[in-house]
Design a protein around this motif. Sequence first.
Motif, PDB file in Angstrom:
ATOM      1  N   GLY A 406       0.696  -1.403   0.037  1.00 58.53           N
ATOM      2  CA  GLY A 406       0.033   0.075  -0.028  1.00 58.53           C
ATOM      3  C   GLY A 406       0.710   1.125   0.034  1.00 58.53           C
ATOM      4  O   GLY A 406       1.715   1.453   0.643  1.00 58.53           O
ATOM      5  N   PHE A 407       0.421   2.127  -0.746  1.00 56.17           N
ATOM      6  CA  PHE A 407       1.038   3.599  -0.893  1.00 56.17           C
ATOM      7  C   PHE A 407       0.204   4.599  -0.724  1.00 56.17           C
ATOM      8  O   PHE A 407      -0.421   4.998  -1.591  1.00 56.17           O
ATOM      9  N   PRO A 408      -0.154   4.950   0.625  1.00 51.38           N
ATOM     10  CA  PRO A 408      -1.008   5.886   0.714  1.00 51.38           C
ATOM     11  C   PRO A 408      -1.042   7.155   0.331  1.00 51.38           C
ATOM     12  O   PRO A 408       0.192   7.801   0.029  1.00 51.38           O
ATOM     13  N   GLY A 409      -2.072   7.875  -0.403  1.00 47.06           N
ATOM     14  CA  GLY A 409      -2.071   9.008  -1.192  1.00 47.06           C
ATOM     15  C   GLY A 409      -1.790   8.869  -2.703  1.00 47.06           C
ATOM     16  O   GLY A 409      -1.748   9.839  -3.348  1.00 47.06           O
ATOM     17  N   HIS A 410      -1.276   7.630  -3.198  1.00 45.02           N
ATOM     18  CA  HIS A 410      -0.805   7.508  -4.445  1.00 45.02           C
ATOM     19  C   HIS A 410      -2.178   6.747  -5.151  1.00 45.02           C
ATOM     20  O   HIS A 410      -2.859   6.034  -4.548  1.00 45.02           O
ATOM     21  N   VAL A 411      -2.171   7.120  -6.463  1.00 44.70           N
ATOM     22  CA  VAL A 411      -3.286   6.335  -7.454  1.00 44.70           C
ATOM     23  C   VAL A 411      -2.610   5.654  -8.465  1.00 44.70           C
ATOM     24  O   VAL A 411      -1.919   6.332  -9.330  1.00 44.70           O
ATOM     25  N   GLU A 441      -7.252   2.188  -4.854  1.00 46.41           N
ATOM     26  CA  GLU A 441      -6.359   2.836  -5.667  1.00 46.41           C
ATOM     27  C   GLU A 441      -4.967   3.097  -5.357  1.00 46.41           C
ATOM     28  O   GLU A 441      -3.952   3.259  -6.293  1.00 46.41           O
ATOM     29  N   ASP A 442      -4.774   3.044  -4.217  1.00 48.04           N
ATOM     30  CA  ASP A 442      -3.214   3.117  -3.655  1.00 48.04           C
ATOM     31  C   ASP A 442      -2.602   1.790  -3.364  1.00 48.04           C
ATOM     32  O   ASP A 442      -1.604   1.902  -2.577  1.00 48.04           O
ATOM     33  N   ARG A 443      -3.287   0.783  -3.859  1.00 45.80           N
ATOM     34  CA  ARG A 443      -2.393  -0.463  -3.647  1.00 45.80           C
ATOM     35  C   ARG A 443      -2.279  -1.138  -4.752  1.00 45.80           C
ATOM     36  O   ARG A 443      -2.842  -1.401  -5.505  1.00 45.80           O
ATOM     37  N   GLU A 472       6.296  11.519  -7.457  1.00 42.86           N
ATOM     38  CA  GLU A 472       5.142  10.991  -6.327  1.00 42.86           C
ATOM     39  C   GLU A 472       5.982  10.833  -5.007  1.00 42.86           C
ATOM     40  O   GLU A 472       5.493  10.529  -4.006  1.00 42.86           O
TER      41      GLU A 472
END
Length: 473
Positions: A406-411, A441-443, A472
């Motif tokens: 998971g990359f919080p804040g990324h789409v 969308e952030d995973r 990013e």
Amino acid sequence: MPQGHTGVQAADTKTRQIYSLLRERIFQGQYFAGMRLPSSRELALELGVSRTLVVSVYEQLVAEGYLEGRLGSGTYVVDLGDRKPERSEPSDQSLHSPRMQPDDGYGFDGVDFRPSFPSMDHVPRKKWREVAYKVYDQLDDREYGYAGPAGHWGLRLQICEMLLNTKGIVCDPEQVVVTAGATQAITLLCKLLLLPGETIISEDPTSTFIHGIFQTAGADIVPVPVDAQGLRVQDIPGQARPRLVFVTPSHQFPFGSILSIGRRMELLEYARHTGCYIIEDDYDSEFRYAGMPVHALRELDAERVIYIGTFSKNLFPALRIGYMVLPRDLVTPIEGIKRLMDMHTPTLDQAVLAQFIADQHLQRHVTRMKRVYSRRRKLLIRSLGETFGDRVHVSGDAAGLHLIAGFPGHVFGEEWVEALAGRGVRIYPAEKYAIVKGRFEDRLIMGFGDVAEQQIPEGVRRIAEVLRRQGEI
């Protein structure tokens, strides 16, 4: 040659390749008359190309009469009847194209983080060959004829013993039906238990291919979210009257949670109350890296739960052997449908597999592969941590052949998939597997089963490069 002209040529080549791929699937019956095709967005993610390109191909196939668009419903395959189109041999270039067969594990010369896919460089070729020679020498002449639809008796016996020792499942060989992979097992169940318009409850997210089987059956799919305890049984709509509930309780795909005992009891009570059946898909839980093996849901109720297993993950996909353990009242009707569908699963491979299991080769292979996958899993987690630090959150890694990053804040949109493919890395956004869109969308779902150890840090490094280039991180 000007760069812009080269780009146009490349796009034109991709368009022709995907056009040929879809038309071939229609000719071969993989996309059959009346089937609803994936949306342009879903197919673009699957093939690693832009959505605009897929829309262009769909429009061409509609114009040529292969497909038809139905307003508000989707794109469907036209019934071509007995007409046989003229076929030409594919060019050498198309035979070697990396985009022609995106799901077969070949043709991509890079780092492919494909989830839930086993290692192709550890297939037990030598031992399988030895067992095959022995079995072929010993087979009775009659075993080269037609067999019963339920499968080779010796293999069904071995499956029962294996399930008792590993999953706590008590069953008789008469309840086991051998299939051409888990895919055929689920398809058979849909043919038997679902009429078009009837309801099936499905975990969300889930495998896109499984979702496609339900769509093809004409089911009304009711998605129910999952969390750290698996399917949220309490979120099943009160008005739903399902014929089937689909779950992956031992290792939820793709998020990796285990269906808790409380939820298991709730789900079984729900099935008994509504009269529906539960399909338990146990696709890769034998590769567990912490704690005891997870017992099957079917252990708790043999009448409402249909257990499905496969040898695609613990041996190799080309074997195409799976199985299901059925309630006794479903055995005869399933055998009848299977007889009409393909008579029986190829017998010789079943006989070899039965001996392979009896000689303990499968057990030893799984033990060996757990060590291999454990190393790859740890290396991927370490590489993600060293590269991204606290900007990445890893979960769902206790079992199986993939994890969630998971990359919080990324789409992770389709343009991101394309950018990474251009850098020689295939990634799989979690959103691809969601029925209800917009929540994941952030995973990324990152497989490590078929990625060589030296490729893992390099793949993560390239992901970071593209993120930096796009500002990013």
